[in-house]
Design a protein around this motif. Structure first.
Motif, mmCIF file in Angstrom:
data_model
loop_
_atom_site.group_PDB
_atom_site.id
_atom_site.type_symbol
_atom_site.label_atom_id
_atom_site.label_comp_id
_atom_site.label_asym_id
_atom_site.label_seq_id
_atom_site.Cartn_x
_atom_site.Cartn_y
_atom_site.Cartn_z
ATOM 1 N N LEU A 49 101.176 43.469 92.589
ATOM 2 C CA LEU A 49 101.687 43.521 91.214
ATOM 3 C C LEU A 49 103.032 42.822 91.107
ATOM 4 O O LEU A 49 103.980 43.167 91.827
ATOM 5 N N VAL A 50 103.115 41.835 90.231
ATOM 6 C CA VAL A 50 104.371 41.129 89.981
ATOM 7 C C VAL A 50 104.977 41.658 88.692
ATOM 8 O O VAL A 50 104.355 41.586 87.626
ATOM 9 N N ASP A 51 106.183 42.183 88.796
ATOM 10 C CA ASP A 51 106.900 42.681 87.628
ATOM 11 C C ASP A 51 107.784 41.562 87.089
ATOM 12 O O ASP A 51 108.823 41.241 87.661
ATOM 13 N N ALA A 52 107.355 40.962 85.978
ATOM 14 C CA ALA A 52 108.132 39.900 85.335
ATOM 15 C C ALA A 52 108.864 40.426 84.099
ATOM 16 O O ALA A 52 109.339 39.642 83.276
ATOM 17 N N THR A 53 108.952 41.754 83.973
ATOM 18 C CA THR A 53 109.588 42.342 82.801
ATOM 19 C C THR A 53 111.106 42.344 82.939
ATOM 20 O O THR A 53 111.654 42.203 84.033
ATOM 21 N N ASN A 54 111.780 42.545 81.826
ATOM 22 C CA ASN A 54 113.226 42.741 81.799
ATOM 23 C C ASN A 54 113.554 43.959 80.948
ATOM 24 O O ASN A 54 113.014 44.101 79.841
ATOM 25 N N TYR A 55 114.402 44.816 81.473
ATOM 26 C CA TYR A 55 114.825 45.984 80.725
ATOM 27 C C TYR A 55 115.967 45.609 79.786
ATOM 28 O O TYR A 55 117.042 45.192 80.224
ATOM 29 N N LEU A 56 115.712 45.757 78.486
ATOM 30 C CA LEU A 56 116.707 45.492 77.447
ATOM 31 C C LEU A 56 116.894 46.779 76.656
ATOM 32 O O LEU A 56 116.023 47.166 75.868
ATOM 33 N N PRO A 57 118.003 47.487 76.849
ATOM 34 C CA PRO A 57 118.169 48.818 76.248
ATOM 35 C C PRO A 57 117.968 48.854 74.738
ATOM 36 O O PRO A 57 117.377 49.810 74.226
ATOM 37 N N ARG A 58 118.440 47.851 74.026
ATOM 38 C CA ARG A 58 118.293 47.879 72.560
ATOM 39 C C ARG A 58 116.835 47.869 72.130
ATOM 40 O O ARG A 58 116.462 48.471 71.129
ATOM 41 N N ARG A 59 116.010 47.182 72.886
ATOM 42 C CA ARG A 59 114.586 47.098 72.583
ATOM 43 C C ARG A 59 113.800 48.246 73.211
ATOM 44 O O ARG A 59 112.895 48.810 72.587
ATOM 45 N N ASP A 60 114.145 48.573 74.449
ATOM 46 C CA ASP A 60 113.305 49.467 75.249
ATOM 47 C C ASP A 60 113.726 50.927 75.229
ATOM 48 O O ASP A 60 112.966 51.794 75.660
ATOM 49 N N PHE A 83 109.458 45.964 78.668
ATOM 50 C CA PHE A 83 109.606 46.952 79.731
ATOM 51 C C PHE A 83 109.046 48.318 79.345
ATOM 52 O O PHE A 83 108.303 48.943 80.120
ATOM 53 N N LYS A 84 109.343 48.778 78.141
ATOM 54 C CA LYS A 84 108.896 50.115 77.737
ATOM 55 C C LYS A 84 107.377 50.211 77.655
ATOM 56 O O LYS A 84 106.808 51.298 77.822
ATOM 57 N N ALA A 85 106.704 49.080 77.429
ATOM 58 C CA ALA A 85 105.247 49.087 77.317
ATOM 59 C C ALA A 85 104.564 49.344 78.656
ATOM 60 O O ALA A 85 103.406 49.779 78.697
ATOM 61 N N ALA A 121 109.680 39.162 90.109
ATOM 62 C CA ALA A 121 109.752 37.692 90.111
ATOM 63 C C ALA A 121 109.506 37.158 88.703
ATOM 64 O O ALA A 121 108.998 37.864 87.839
ATOM 65 N N PHE A 122 109.883 35.908 88.493
ATOM 66 C CA PHE A 122 109.632 35.176 87.244
ATOM 67 C C PHE A 122 110.304 35.822 86.027
ATOM 68 O O PHE A 122 109.815 35.670 84.908
ATOM 69 N N ASN A 123 111.398 36.518 86.232
ATOM 70 C CA ASN A 123 112.051 37.200 85.108
ATOM 71 C C ASN A 123 113.376 36.585 84.695
ATOM 72 O O ASN A 123 113.935 36.968 83.670
ATOM 73 N N THR A 124 113.910 35.642 85.470
ATOM 74 C CA THR A 124 115.301 35.237 85.236
ATOM 75 C C THR A 124 115.478 34.039 84.318
ATOM 76 O O THR A 124 116.525 33.897 83.699
ATOM 77 N N LEU A 125 114.487 33.153 84.246
ATOM 78 C CA LEU A 125 114.688 31.926 83.482
ATOM 79 C C LEU A 125 114.105 32.020 82.080
ATOM 80 O O LEU A 125 113.071 32.657 81.873
#
Length: 211
Positions: free
Chosen positions: A89-100, A73-75, A129-133
């Motif tokens: 634009l399809v956003d398949a990212t996930n925000y993970l606070p420890r990483r991002d 996500f941060k990238a 889309a495409f971010n949950t599995l």
């Protein structure tokens, strides 16, 4: 909406990209991949994916009919904000606070993470889309879906782009589940019970209703 022979660009060339790109190629589409490490390092991935895949620059990826963001996500915010001014634009990212790191608007649920992505790319028509599995399960779930036992995938955002993405999901053996506008994508971010949840359409509908 039937989608045939689409040209799909990927920002990022990690596991998510490689699995999704492979599925899209099997469905009859072509892909262009880019990453921050240089195109030479993409060659083993391109060779594995086959002749319907090629490495390209960010500018070349932006010219494709559909662009998928598959990076941490941060990238996203290191990318030129004008790059996707006229892109689907399809956003398949996930925000993970420890990483991002800290993104207060997302952490306090003032904005969905994909709304922050859309703010960074004004003019882009964004769908989440495409971010949950888990990416490791996508191939197996795709095969089960094509055999008649489809998993439902949520999507939210731009209405026109959702039609394209929903068509792609069906081709891959998934059932698209339209959650609404981009703000509604907050319902299936990485900090929700929908993250990593796999079920058919009825099960996904029940899960959303329980939130």
């Amino acid at each position: 909406m039937e989608v045939l022979g689409m040209k799909i660009g990927f920002v990022g060339a990690g596991h998510v990209t490689q699995v999704l790109a492979g599925l899209f190629i099997k469905a009859g589409h072509s892909v262009v991949l880019t990453n921050k490490h240089g195109l030479a390092k993409l060659q083993p991935v391109i060779e594995k994916l086959g002749p319907q895949a090629q490495a390209g620059s960010l500018a070349q990826v932006a010219q494709q009919e559909l662009v998928i963001l598959a990076v941490p996500f941060k990238a996203v915010f290191d990318l030129d904000s004008k790059l996707f001014a006229d892109s689907a634009l399809v956003d398949a990212t996930n925000y993970l606070p420890r990483r991002d790191g800290a993104y207060e608007e997302v952490q306090t649920h003032q904005l969905a993470s994909s709304q922050l992505v859309a703010k960074h790319f004004p003019g882009a028509r964004v769908v989440k889309a495409f971010n949950t599995l888990p990416v490791a399960n996508l191939n197996d779930l795709s095969q089960k879906g094509l055999a008649g036992n489809p998993t439902a995938l949520p999507l939210a955002g731009d209405a026109g782009v959702k039609l394209q993405v929903a068509g792609l999901m069906r081709q891959l053996g998934f059932t698209p589940y339209d959650v609404g506008d981009l703000a509604a994508s907050q319902k299936f971010q990485a900090d929700t019970p929908l993250f990593l949840f796999a079920s058919n359409e009825a099960g996904l509908k029940r899960k959303f209703a329980s939130l």
